[in-house]
Design a protein around this motif. Structure first.
Motif, PDB file in Angstrom:
ATOM      1  N   ARG A   8      50.605  46.772  49.682  1.00 11.08           N
ATOM      2  CA  ARG A   8      49.825  46.177  50.765  1.00 11.08           C
ATOM      3  C   ARG A   8      48.458  46.844  50.854  1.00 11.08           C
ATOM      4  N   ALA A   9      48.435  48.173  50.678  1.00 13.07           N
ATOM      5  CA  ALA A   9      47.158  48.889  50.761  1.00 13.07           C
ATOM      6  C   ALA A   9      46.221  48.472  49.635  1.00 13.07           C
ATOM      7  N   LYS A  10      46.797  47.970  48.535  1.00 13.93           N
ATOM      8  CA  LYS A  10      45.963  47.480  47.445  1.00 13.93           C
ATOM      9  C   LYS A  10      45.338  46.138  47.796  1.00 13.93           C
ATOM     10  N   GLY A  11      45.902  45.489  48.803  1.00 16.67           N
ATOM     11  CA  GLY A  11      45.398  44.172  49.172  1.00 16.67           C
ATOM     12  C   GLY A  11      46.230  43.036  48.612  1.00 16.67           C
ATOM     13  N   VAL A  12      47.455  43.340  48.165  1.00 22.64           N
ATOM     14  CA  VAL A  12      48.329  42.286  47.647  1.00 22.64           C
ATOM     15  C   VAL A  12      48.784  41.404  48.810  1.00 22.64           C
TER      16      VAL A  12
END
Lengths: 367, 312, 344
Positions: free
Chosen positions: B215-219
């Motif tokens: 999620r932190a990667k922006g997925v």
């Protein structure tokens, strides 16, 4: 809107709450701070003080549905992240603001290769596949993996903790973010590896000019890498200052207690001071000063009047009545000093570059 | 990989031998063949009749011979003859395997797919009313007995709504028509337990640290679930699919009996009614063999999905 | 064997089960370790509701288990029968099927008026018994089979599980092998084989279900024991010279109780469901004992009739459904209350 002069990241009055069976836990309760371009800001505090939740709140990764951001503003380049849609926020994550976590052993997906996980970070933000592959290799080389080609094909379980944290950093840096949030990045690692990882972060910061928000409980790390420090206690920032100032002259009794509990060269042979008591329950913070139950200087008003964040008798934000002449019943300077000496709080940590205790400053406190 | 497979197969052999010895003990140690003979010969058989029957069905041979019959012969698929009809069991099994496997394979595949899809959906809406409703529904589904599903749904889908015939199995007349209602019943009856289980597997994974990283990667959330969470959850899901084999067998028994499908299940039910021990023995062996093959396939699938499993 | 087949013994089982349940609840309320879980459970309305339902079924089972044999007709008259006799139509014997609240019999060439017209809430069955009463009586069989099986399988599972987990080595290998063999035979096939060999009847069914159902709990116990074996408190007890038996019963077993209780609660409902499947396969408790399985089994023919006899099937299915649902809800609530870690 996004002016060049505006601070890169500004958090204002952030409140992040959790619904628990025992009531609402106010994990983050009115936190404000500013992260400047190219600088490193450290948030320090014991576990349970809300520092990790502050970090997760910035990227809106608070565990749902129990946790939610109740109030506050998170201004990134002048724009409030809390106003963004879910999709807009997703575009910020990993692109403008990236994050690395405490647990390198579990923070990577065990069923995908390292290469896949680095590439994915770029592909979802629109990089083309060939370029992503090349950059993944480059990144792994940059973070210091000995055999980057092989590492691309390896699975997380084939790497050590330190190597995995390097991979995490590579993933975070993949899109050249403007802010790197590092949540206890070295806590789970061996001491020698810790130093390497910190050095790596600092190096990369110099190279790319990114800002770093460092979450840690380790004052040693703070001294090494941070430009500014916020000390958090019980969901609030109790003191913030440039690192040098804070180390020379900790003002909040809690900060003093933290320093006093560190082993230091000039106190060899003495017992370490300890902070008595434990962090209070986040569903039921003390009504006025939250540190009062553990504070050696506590007097009646500490339990009835909440301290203001910017008292007039201090040069910096420090949430303590000792620095607010408007509060009646304050102990005088000599009483404070005696108490400090009795508890070993007057002694400051001696990092190699830290000067001798600045007790004149303490004297001014009671002025 | 090949070595791994071979090792897994070798590991199953002691278990198979254990099962064969257990069935031998049950049918020849605890049960006196004379009792079987009496049960089959009807009222008041003479001693001669009993001896004749025992000789006809090979129960008069010494125990060692019987041991061979219930172990070695089984492994060679020489199941012998039915106690009641004298029919070759092997032939009958060959005939019945087709319909049984067709229906159960379809039920298995459909059930697995639908259960995973619903579990992902419920996990996506975790903590909301969709989740609560889904959880409640699964508890309700698993609290209804299989027999009620069969009787109720056959009556409702077959007789009331006329979605398909409620009896028979005829390839020429269109197989799909005949298996529609049994398949629907098989899927509905088994799906509650699967969804419930898969939901907990998915939720276990959703709380893992690597999901936060993704999620932190922006997925996007959907991709997080389908690509990151589901692939990890497939590991426990795969290991528990073997656990559905007994349900499939039970389903086979009841469904085939109820819909007049000439499969193994119906055959076994007849054997139970007629006290045909030879057939029951053969079926126990086959069921075990199927389960063990299921275990081996699971382990292979497991090794393919989880890179942490060492193949050496 | 005849003692085990006697009514006295069979009636002892539901009584024991109910008594054990009450004892467990009473004890759980007193122990500090459980106080927190107990408090959480009490706040859970669904759990309380489920407990009340189970309590009602348990009472029915008890009422149906206690009774006397009437000398003249050699039939058993249970407390439930006596209550039924006092409440109007429940005990009135009709001559044939009749629909719920009907005034005439159904499915006969020339329908006859009923003795208690419009008073059979759920109709009557093929021999004219009131379906409501038959359904209530089925609770005894459910508790008999479920409870009897657990009384057999639980000690077995705990003993082997503790031994395998605690001693390891060959004991572990042997026990793992035994349950590996049992687990690789599909449950229903093993049940069929066992009941065919043992014969039909309530006790045989309990034994057969006991043999097939101890494996799950044993595996669980072994795993948990393994976890606790190397904990500090066990090593401490060992260092103090506590015997293996003492460690197992006084230190490890109490720590396993939460998982065991959750597993037993959920297991009970599974057993009640299996009874009805066995009845359907013709391997049930037998025709002379009223059970929901027998009622559902009878529905095969009843649904083919014209007009359709649906009330027998529906009553038994609903009665079974409610009991199983209550146990499932209770099991989930217990899991939430005892082990918050498992909460989603």
């Amino acid at each position: 809107m996004a002016s060049e002069n505006a601070p890169l990241l500004q958090v204002k009055n952030l409140r992040t709450y959790f619904n628990t069976p025992r009531g609402t836990a106010k994990a983050v309760d009115g936190v404000s701070f500013t992260l400047e371009r190219g600088k490193t800001l450290a948030i320090v505090g014991e576990s349970g003080c809300g520092k990790s939740m502050t970090a997760l709140s910035i990227l809106q990764l608070v565990p749902e549905p129990a946790g939610y951001i109740e109030d506050g503003r998170i201004l990134f380049e002048g724009r409030d992240l809390l106003d963004l849609t879910w999709e807009q926020m997703r575009a910020v994550r990993g692109k403008d603001i990236a994050m690395i976590f405490q647990e390198p052993m579990t923070s990577l997906n065990p069923v995908y290769t390292i290469g896949y996980q680095i590439r994915e970070a770029m592909l979802i933000h629109g990089k083309e596949a060939g370029a992503a592959q090349a950059r993944a290799l480059d990144l792994l080389r940059r973070v210091g993996l000995s055999d980057p080609e092989q590492a691309l094909r390896q699975y997380p379980h084939e790497l050590s903790g330190g190597m995995r944290q390097r991979v995490m950093i590579a993933i975070a840096l993949a899109n050249r973010p403007k802010v790197l949030i590092a949540d206890e990045p070295t806590t789970a690692l061996d001491v020698t590896v810790q130093a390497q990882i910190l050095a790596l972060i600092r190096e990369l910061q110099e190279e790319t000019g990114m800002s770093v928000l460092l979450i840690t409980h380790d004052l040693g790390i703070v001294a090494e890498v941070a430009d500014d420090v916020c000390v958090m206690y019980a969901g609030q920032v109790v003191e913030s200052a440039p690192t040098r100032d804070l180390f020379h002259d900790p003002q909040h009794p809690y900060t003093k207690g933290l320093f006093a509990s560190l082993p230091a060269r000039n106190r060899r042979g003495q017992d370490l001071a300890t902070l008595e008591g434990v962090v209070p329950d986040s569903t039921n913070w003390p009504k006025a000063c939250r540190f009062a139950p553990r504070c050696p200087f506590r007097w009646q008003e500490c339990d009835t009047i909440p301290p203001i964040p910017n008292p007039p008798a201090s040069d910096r934000p420090v949430r303590c009545h000792l620095y607010n002449p408007a509060i009646p019943g304050r102990p005088d300077a000599s009483t404070v000093r005696k108490e400090e000496e009795a508890r070993g709080l007057a002694v400051l940590p001696s990092h190699d570059d830290a000067p001798a205790p600045a007790s004149q400053k303490d004297a001014e406190v009671g002025r | 990989m090949l070595r791994y497979v071979i090792r897994r197969i070798l590991l199953a052999i002691p278990t198979l031998i254990g099962v064969l010895l257990l069935t031998f003990f049950l049918f020849f140690g605890l049960k006196n063949p004379e009792v079987i003979a009496r049960q089959n010969l009807g009222k008041n058989p003479t001693q001669a009749q009993i001896q004749q029957w025992l000789a006809d069905h090979g129960y008069d041979k010494p125990l060692a011979e019987q041991l061979k019959r219930s172990t070695v012969d089984m492994l060679l698929f020489n199941f012998g003859q039915s106690d009641t009809t004298g029919e070759e069991i092997k032939e009958r099994i060959k005939k019945g395997a087709g319909p049984s496997l067709t229906i159960q394979a379809i039920i298995f595949a459909t059930g697995l797919t639908i259960a995973i899809l619903i579990a992902v959906l419920v996990a996506y809406f975790r903590g909301t009313y969709v989740d609560r409703f889904g959880t409640l529904l699964t508890v309700v589904l698993i609290s209804i007995v299989y027999v009620t599903y069969i009787i109720g749904l056959q009556y409702y889908l077959g007789k009331r709504l006329q979605y398909g015939p409620v009896w028979g199995f005829n390839r020429e007349a269109g197989l799909a028509k005949f298996i529609l209602i049994p398949v629907v019943i098989g899927v509905v009856a088994g799906i509650g337990a699967s969804i419930r289980l898969y939901r907990t597997f998915l939720l276990d994974e959703i709380n893992q640290d690597y999901v936060r990283t993704a999620r932190a990667k922006g997925v996007p959330e959907g991709t997080v679930l389908l690509r990151h969470v589901l692939k990890n959850a497939m590991i426990p899901i795969l290991t528990t699919t073997v656990a559905t084999i007994p349900t499939l067998i039970l389903g086979g028994l009841l469904l085939e009996n109820f819909f007049g499908i000439p499969g193994l299940g119906g055959y076994l039910i007849d054997a139970i009614t007629n006290l045909d021990f030879a057939v029951v023995r053969a079926m126990v062996f086959l069921g075990t063999l199927l389960t063990l093959i299921g275990y081996i396939l699971t382990d292979i699938a497991y090794a393919l999905v989880d890179p942490r499993v060492r193949l050496e | 064997m005849s003692f085990f087949q006697s009514d006295f013994f069979l009636n002892l089982v539901p009584c024991c089960v109910v008594a054990l349940l009450l004892f467990a609840i009473w004890r759980a309320g007193k122990q500090p370790l459980w106080a927190e879980a107990y408090r959480r459970l009490r706040r859970n309305k669904v759990a309380i509701f489920a407990l009340v339902i189970i309590g009602l079924y348990g009472t029915l089972a008890l009422l149906e288990s206690l009774g006397t044999t009437d000398k003249a007709s050699q039939t058993r008259i249970t407390l439930l029968d006596r209550i039924a006799q006092k409440t109007g139509a429940l005990a009135v014997q009709e001559r044939y099927y009749s629909a719920p609240l009907a005034t005439m019999t159904t499915g006969e060439a020339n329908p006859q008026p009923l003795k208690a017209p419009g008073q059979h809430l759920l109709g009557t069955d093929g021999v004219g018994n009131d379906v409501l009463l038959q359904t209530l009586k089925g609770a005894r069989t459910a508790f008999l089979i479920g409870g009897g099986t657990l009384l057999i399988s639980t000690p077995l599972a705990l003993l082997f599980g503790l031994m395998a987990g605690y001693y390891g080595k060959w004991q572990d290998d042997l026990i793992q092998y035994i349950y590996g063999v049992l687990a690789s035979i599909p449950t229903i096939l093993l049940l069929i084989a066992l009941i065919l060999v043992l014969g039909r009847g309530p006790v045989q069914i309990c034994v057969a279900l006991g043999i097939t159902s101890w494996v799950g709990l044993c595996r669980l116990t072994r795993g948990e024991t393994l976890k606790h074996r190397d904990r500090e408190y066990v090593r401490g007890a060992k260092a103090l010279g506590v015997s293996d038996f003492g460690i197992l019963t006084r230190h490890i077993l109490p720590n396993l109780l939460p998982v065991v209780i959750i597993s037993l609660t959920l297991g009970f409902s599974g057993l009640v469901l299996q009874e009805s499947i066995l009845a359907y396969l013709g391997l049930g408790v037998g025709g002379n004992i009223g059970s929901w399985g027998n009622m559902i089994d009878a529905a095969r023919d009843e649904l083919a009739r014209e007009p359709v006899i649906w009330w027998n099937l529906t009553s038994a299915s609903v009665a079974l459904f409610i009991l199983v649902l209550a146990f499932n809800f209770l099991g989930d609530a217990l899991r939430d209350a005892i082990d918050p870690r498992l909460r989603s």
